[in-house]
Design a protein around this motif. Structure first.
Motif, PDB file in Angstrom:
ATOM      1  N   LYS A 306     -30.114 -59.774 -24.721  1.00 50.69           N
ATOM      2  CA  LYS A 306     -29.018 -59.166 -25.087  1.00 50.69           C
ATOM      3  C   LYS A 306     -28.210 -60.144 -24.805  1.00 50.69           C
ATOM      4  O   LYS A 306     -27.012 -60.392 -25.485  1.00 50.69           O
ATOM      5  CB  LYS A 306     -28.943 -57.879 -24.513  1.00 50.69           C
ATOM      6  N   LEU A 307     -28.032 -60.806 -23.636  1.00 53.02           N
ATOM      7  CA  LEU A 307     -26.973 -61.805 -23.156  1.00 53.02           C
ATOM      8  C   LEU A 307     -27.167 -62.785 -24.288  1.00 53.02           C
ATOM      9  O   LEU A 307     -26.081 -63.489 -24.505  1.00 53.02           O
ATOM     10  CB  LEU A 307     -27.296 -62.227 -21.761  1.00 53.02           C
ATOM     11  N   ALA A 308     -28.403 -63.501 -24.641  1.00 48.12           N
ATOM     12  CA  ALA A 308     -28.457 -64.540 -25.217  1.00 48.12           C
ATOM     13  C   ALA A 308     -27.907 -64.193 -26.662  1.00 48.12           C
ATOM     14  O   ALA A 308     -27.216 -65.004 -27.413  1.00 48.12           O
ATOM     15  CB  ALA A 308     -30.138 -64.928 -25.616  1.00 48.12           C
ATOM     16  N   GLU A 309     -27.987 -62.936 -27.086  1.00 52.79           N
ATOM     17  CA  GLU A 309     -27.551 -62.551 -28.732  1.00 52.79           C
ATOM     18  C   GLU A 309     -26.067 -62.630 -28.588  1.00 52.79           C
ATOM     19  O   GLU A 309     -25.516 -63.037 -29.510  1.00 52.79           O
ATOM     20  CB  GLU A 309     -27.980 -61.093 -28.848  1.00 52.79           C
ATOM     21  N   LEU A 310     -25.368 -62.243 -27.319  1.00 52.37           N
ATOM     22  CA  LEU A 310     -23.986 -62.367 -27.305  1.00 52.37           C
ATOM     23  C   LEU A 310     -23.232 -63.504 -27.093  1.00 52.37           C
ATOM     24  O   LEU A 310     -22.138 -63.881 -26.921  1.00 52.37           O
ATOM     25  CB  LEU A 310     -23.345 -60.936 -26.505  1.00 52.37           C
ATOM     26  N   GLY A 311     -24.040 -64.399 -26.298  1.00 51.54           N
ATOM     27  CA  GLY A 311     -23.507 -65.699 -25.582  1.00 51.54           C
ATOM     28  C   GLY A 311     -23.050 -65.494 -24.347  1.00 51.54           C
ATOM     29  O   GLY A 311     -22.066 -66.388 -24.004  1.00 51.54           O
ATOM     30  N   ILE A 312     -23.527 -64.429 -23.468  1.00 50.07           N
ATOM     31  CA  ILE A 312     -22.790 -64.255 -22.412  1.00 50.07           C
ATOM     32  C   ILE A 312     -23.525 -65.103 -21.049  1.00 50.07           C
ATOM     33  O   ILE A 312     -25.037 -65.108 -21.437  1.00 50.07           O
ATOM     34  CB  ILE A 312     -23.105 -62.659 -21.889  1.00 50.07           C
ATOM     35  N   LEU A 313     -22.942 -65.836 -20.337  1.00 47.85           N
ATOM     36  CA  LEU A 313     -23.363 -66.603 -19.347  1.00 47.85           C
ATOM     37  C   LEU A 313     -23.518 -66.000 -17.979  1.00 47.85           C
ATOM     38  O   LEU A 313     -22.928 -64.907 -17.658  1.00 47.85           O
ATOM     39  CB  LEU A 313     -22.418 -68.041 -18.891  1.00 47.85           C
ATOM     40  N   VAL A 314     -24.562 -66.413 -17.076  1.00 46.93           N
ATOM     41  CA  VAL A 314     -24.786 -65.881 -15.945  1.00 46.93           C
ATOM     42  C   VAL A 314     -24.854 -66.918 -14.788  1.00 46.93           C
ATOM     43  O   VAL A 314     -25.080 -68.158 -14.916  1.00 46.93           O
ATOM     44  CB  VAL A 314     -25.963 -65.030 -15.786  1.00 46.93           C
ATOM     45  N   ASP A 315     -24.241 -66.756 -13.518  1.00 49.64           N
ATOM     46  CA  ASP A 315     -24.132 -67.394 -12.419  1.00 49.64           C
ATOM     47  C   ASP A 315     -24.445 -66.647 -11.160  1.00 49.64           C
ATOM     48  O   ASP A 315     -24.237 -65.497 -11.368  1.00 49.64           O
ATOM     49  CB  ASP A 315     -22.953 -68.324 -12.367  1.00 49.64           C
ATOM     50  N   ARG A 316     -24.951 -67.410 -10.001  1.00 49.64           N
ATOM     51  CA  ARG A 316     -25.344 -66.572  -8.814  1.00 49.64           C
ATOM     52  C   ARG A 316     -25.070 -67.623  -7.693  1.00 49.64           C
ATOM     53  O   ARG A 316     -24.964 -68.813  -7.738  1.00 49.64           O
ATOM     54  CB  ARG A 316     -26.740 -66.008  -8.906  1.00 49.64           C
ATOM     55  N   ASP A 317     -24.379 -66.776  -6.640  1.00 47.49           N
ATOM     56  CA  ASP A 317     -24.162 -67.513  -5.542  1.00 47.49           C
ATOM     57  C   ASP A 317     -24.870 -66.645  -4.212  1.00 47.49           C
ATOM     58  O   ASP A 317     -25.661 -65.767  -4.497  1.00 47.49           O
ATOM     59  CB  ASP A 317     -22.824 -67.863  -5.225  1.00 47.49           C
TER      60      ASP A 317
END
Ligand code: FE2
Length: 371
Positions: A306-317
């Protein structure tokens, strides 16, 4: 140490635009803001027209000049549509102006109070980067709609005053941060400005090696107020093989200014789905980004397809993760854009995504012949 300039939060952000009526339509139909108040010829304002747009706790004001010799007309002529005023809610506008100018800030609007039948509205303003003003607003004794001179739009009269029910729109909740772009070599001067004249402190530091690409680079430092409610990252261009996206902004904005506003949401998938349906354009992300995602950020609640379909980025710290996505510029000049962000513990800004963001922005830049 006592905070000499306490801030309650962001009161509003005022855009100076070429056509406020049409901009209001875009923010309403695209982003889901409600037009709650208006000032213009019909309300006795002979100089400008302003539309107050609200969603969650976000308040944007879209203002245009009604004549060519007004300062706002000169602003839009030079910069195109852009942020003219970042307004902060403060307990004491007079003291905020006094304390900041005493420490070296340049005054723009001296302390002013305006009283009408709804109470007293107090404000003052200082100059920030470029032609951007930082306005100190105290509306604690004011119960009218937005400010004196404004009239409520039909249907929103009941919104007057504090503690009203807020229109939730498509889930945009509050302004998470506002980024400024400044000239090469000027970042530390503005970091010092926010530290010394406003009592902000530095939150994070990216060095250019972390986020440079073959073609573009930037330096960024994040300044925040004592409460942590207001965050102002400051970017400057760094040397690269080709033009930095920050330099592209500076060239088209004709100087420093606000680059993007980040709006938080509690459900980024639902919010971005609605915005996309409404025609809001987002930066594209290479599909290979999602092949590497789980290895980079580990387990997250949201389905990756779903994130890929919408182009949403993810980051973690260390503290958690965040989801974010960036719109294309919202005017013809490649200047101001928006970020939609959903935080799950992380208080960062997506450092790990800078590389992917840069690559994405560069493809857009190349299409415009500016890379
Ligand atoms: Fe951001």
């Amino acid at each position: 140490m006592e905070d000499f300039l306490p801030i309650k939060g962001t009161d509003h952000v005022e855009f100076y635009v070429g056509n406020a009526k049409q901009a209001a339509h875009y923010y309403r139909t695209g982003f889901g803001f409600a037009n709650t108040a208006y000032s213009g010829l019909e309300t006795g304002n002979r100089a400008t027209a302003s539309y107050v747009m609200e969603q969650g706790k976000i308040r944007l004001v879209l203002t245009t000049s009604l004549s060519p010799d007004h300062a706002i007309a000169r602003h839009t002529h030079l910069h195109g549509d852009g942020v003219g005023v970042i307004a902060l809610s403060v307990p004491d506008a007079e003291k905020s102006y006094y304390e900041s100018t005493k420490r070296g800030a340049t005054g723009a609007i001296p302390f002013t109070e305006v009283t009408d039948e709804y109470g007293t509205f107090r404000y003052a303003a200082i100059r920030a980067y470029g032609d951007t003003l930082i306005k100190f607003v105290d509306r604690s004794d004011y119960n009218g709609v937005f400010a004196p001179g404004y009239q409520a739009r039909p249907g929103y009269e009941e919104w007057e005053g504090n503690g009203r029910n807020r229109y939730t729109g498509y889930g945009l909740a509050h302004i998470d941060h506002i980024v400024g772009n400044v000239e090469l070599g000027a970042m530390n001067r503005w970091v010092n400005f926010f530290a010394h004249t406003m009592g902000f402190s530095q939150l994070l530091h990216f060095d250019d090696k972390d986020i440079s690409t073959e073609y573009s680079a930037l330096m960024s430092k994040v300044m925040q107020d004592g409460s942590g409610k207001v965050k102002f990252p400051i970017n400057e261009p760094a040397e690269g093989k080709k033009k930095s996206q920050i330099q592209e902004y500076l060239d088209y904005y004709m100087g420093p200014g606000a680059q993007h506003l980040a709006c938080s949401t509690g459900d980024i998938i639902a919010t971005v789905t609605r915005l996309r349906e409404n025609g809001v354009e987002f930066l594209r992300v290479p599909h290979t980004y999602y092949e590497m995602l789980e290895a980079r950020v580990g387990n997250i609640n949201e389905p990756i397809d779903k994130l890929a379909e919408l182009g949403i980025l993810v980051d973690r710290d260390e503290e958690g993760y965040l989801l974010q996505i960036f719109t294309k510029p919202v005017q013809d000049r490649p200047t101001v854009f928006y970020e939609i962000i959903e935080r799950h513990g992380s208080r960062g800004f997506g450092k790990g995504n800078f590389q992917a963001l840069f690559e994405s922005i560069e493809r857009e830049q190349a299409l415009r012949g500016n890379l």
